[in-house]
Design an enzyme around this catalytic site. Structure first.
Site, PDB file in Angstrom:
ATOM      1  N   ASP A  91      43.847 -81.862 -14.304  1.00  0.00           N
ATOM      2  CA  ASP A  91      45.091 -81.355 -13.726  1.00  0.00           C
ATOM      3  C   ASP A  91      45.522 -82.272 -12.596  1.00  0.00           C
ATOM      4  O   ASP A  91      44.701 -82.956 -11.967  1.00  0.00           O
ATOM      5  CB  ASP A  91      44.943 -79.918 -13.250  1.00  0.00           C
ATOM      6  CG  ASP A  91      44.006 -79.778 -12.062  1.00  0.00           C
ATOM      7  OD1 ASP A  91      42.871 -80.295 -12.148  1.00  0.00           O
ATOM      8  OD2 ASP A  91      44.391 -79.160 -11.053  1.00  0.00           O
ATOM      9  N   GLU A 155      41.717 -77.922 -10.315  1.00  0.00           N
ATOM     10  CA  GLU A 155      41.223 -78.394  -9.018  1.00  0.00           C
ATOM     11  C   GLU A 155      42.349 -78.519  -7.996  1.00  0.00           C
ATOM     12  O   GLU A 155      42.187 -78.152  -6.835  1.00  0.00           O
ATOM     13  CB  GLU A 155      40.511 -79.743  -9.194  1.00  0.00           C
ATOM     14  CG  GLU A 155      39.711 -80.193  -7.982  1.00  0.00           C
ATOM     15  CD  GLU A 155      40.539 -80.888  -6.912  1.00  0.00           C
ATOM     16  OE1 GLU A 155      40.100 -80.933  -5.752  1.00  0.00           O
ATOM     17  OE2 GLU A 155      41.638 -81.392  -7.242  1.00  0.00           O
TER      18      GLU A 155
END
Length: 453
Positions: A91, A155
């Protein structure tokens, strides 16, 4: 063996670049309010396919409690070998102002020896670094350790999906050593491990003073302005020199490791001529050993289209970074209490926690760090490993340290200052990618040998 691995990693460079371009092309921003979830899902599938192609077993897309997916796989090594967990995340941060990018943010583009694209360094480059290291070892007999690989999908949002999944399945990520590929060298060409991470908490603070907006000519001067109240509250979080001042919060200490010259920091950060740095102490103190508050955003009328009104409501998103030794939950409580106490004129204040992660400190004297030191010395032509802190947070580190207290945790990666992660025009140095992939391959070899001896 060292020369052979170096030659193999160099030969893998075109493949690494091609795959990084494929991975960067996915707009995998883990925020459905801004980007469709399909970008993250496609990136996760890409990672899973890559792991299967490298012989990983038990490859799975893990549905984590925050609604995102993490990718897991296991690559068996020799029967008596130690287990090493490799971590990265797919991500990415939002691209921000796409017009400010010199090339499309989700199209890997070369300029002046660097490759630009959102996630190129943070942390899709970390995924490619792990894969390249394992492929190099495969060409020379295979990985000498059992490898677990986990690639996270949330994250950047700090929503804790993988941490909660790991806590519910503690056997899944158990390992003797853990390599977090989400940090970076102090600067290009200087091999660095990150020994500390600041923890982080985010709060959304809302201020209300009126039932609705009022005409500033008719009511201004007596009607309490919510935006003005919010500005006063936010300003109270800093001393005159810009240091973070939150009632009851330890102001921090000093950093005893790597120095960060002020002139280097000014250049790295792009500080404008004549503008002073904020805070006190050395730059390293301020970045790695002391708390730092940042106002991430304010909801209020934009300048264009604003009317002559006293504002009834306003809100802000506030981030607080705290060094090792400070409990994030307590820091969060103190920040919320400070903001509530600082509200002027009896303004109504509501505080909502958005996310948090504990700080982290590694044991740099462990055997795994000695193996990493030796690997970096070879990969970086005799340069000694530096030890630095990082102002950012990787919440998973503390979860792993709690679940596996005997595991040695090392942080390396591609996010050196020139990478400009989280900003527009993020980029990666392919030379760093190559050197760190070689470092990781050498580390796994040296670590396995050391554990057997």
């Amino acid at each position: 063996m060292e020369q052979d691995l170096a030659a193999t990693v160099a030969a893998l460079r075109p493949r690494a670049l091609a795959e990084l371009a494929e991975l960067v092309a996915f707009p995998s921003v883990a925020d459905p309010a801004q980007f469709p979830r399909s970008g993250c899902e496609a990136a996760a599938r890409w990672v899973a396919t890559a792991l299967r192609a490298e012989g990983f077993q038990d490859v799975a897309l893990l549905d984590t409690p925050d609604g995102t997916q993490s990718v897991y796989g296991f690559l068996p090594g020799p029967a008596d070998a130690p287990t090493v967990l490799l971590y990265a995340h797919y991500d990415v941060q939002p691209p921000l102002d796409e017009d400010a990018w010199l090339s499309p943010p989700f199209e890997l583009t070369e300029r002046d020896g660097r490759w630009y694209g959102r996630g190129a360094a943070d942390c899709k480059g970390g995924v490619i670094m792990h894969l390249t290291a394992l492929r190099a070892l495969k060409e020379h007999g295979g990985a000498p350790v059992n490898v677990k690989m986990i690639v996270e999908g949330s994250e950047e949002q700090g929503t804790g999906g993988l941490e909660r999944y790991a806590e519910a399945h503690p056997e899944l990520l158990a390992a003797d050593a853990i390599v977090i590929g989400d940090a970076g060298n102090f600067r290009v060409g200087l091999p660095t491990v990150t020994a500390t991470l600041r923890g982080m908490t985010q709060l959304r603070v809302s201020v209300d003073t009126l039932e609705g907006n009022l005409h500033s000519g008719q009511f201004g001067g007596a009607a309490p302005d919510a935006l003005a109240a919010l500005i006063r509250m936010l300003d109270s979080l800093r001393a005159e020199d810009g240091s973070t001042t939150i009632d009851g919060l330890d102001p921090g200490s000093t950093w005893e490791g790597l120095r960060y010259p002020e002139e280097d920091f000014r250049e790295d950060a792009g500080v404008l001529d004549g503008v002073e740095l904020i805070g006190s102490g050395t730059v390293a103190d301020r970045l790695w050993a002391r708390p730092a508050v940042t106002v991430l955003g304010i909801d209020c009328p934009p300048v264009v289209g604003a009317t002559g009104s006293v504002q009834a409501s306003a809100r802000a998103l506030v981030s607080l970074r705290v060094p090792p030794g400070v409990d994030v939950a307590e820091a969060n409580r103190l920040l919320a209490a400070h903001l509530e106490a600082a509200a002027p004129w009896g303004a109504r204040v509501a505080v909502e926690q958005i996310g948090q992660g504990q700080p982290f400190r590694a044991d740099t004297g462990s055997p795994a760090y000695e193996a990493m030191r030796a690997a970096m010395r070879v990969a970086y032509d005799g340069q000694e490993m530096a030890i630095a802190g990082q102002g950012g947070s990787i919440p998973l580190c503390n979860t792993l340290a709690s679940l596996y207290p005997e595991a040695e945790i090392l942080l390396i990666g591609l996010s050196e200052p020139e990478a400009q992660i989280h900003a527009v025009n993020e980029s990666v140095s392919l030379e760093e990618l190559e050197r760190l992939a070689l470092t990781e391959a050498l580390f796994l070899t040296t670590y396995a040998t050391g554990k057997k001896s």
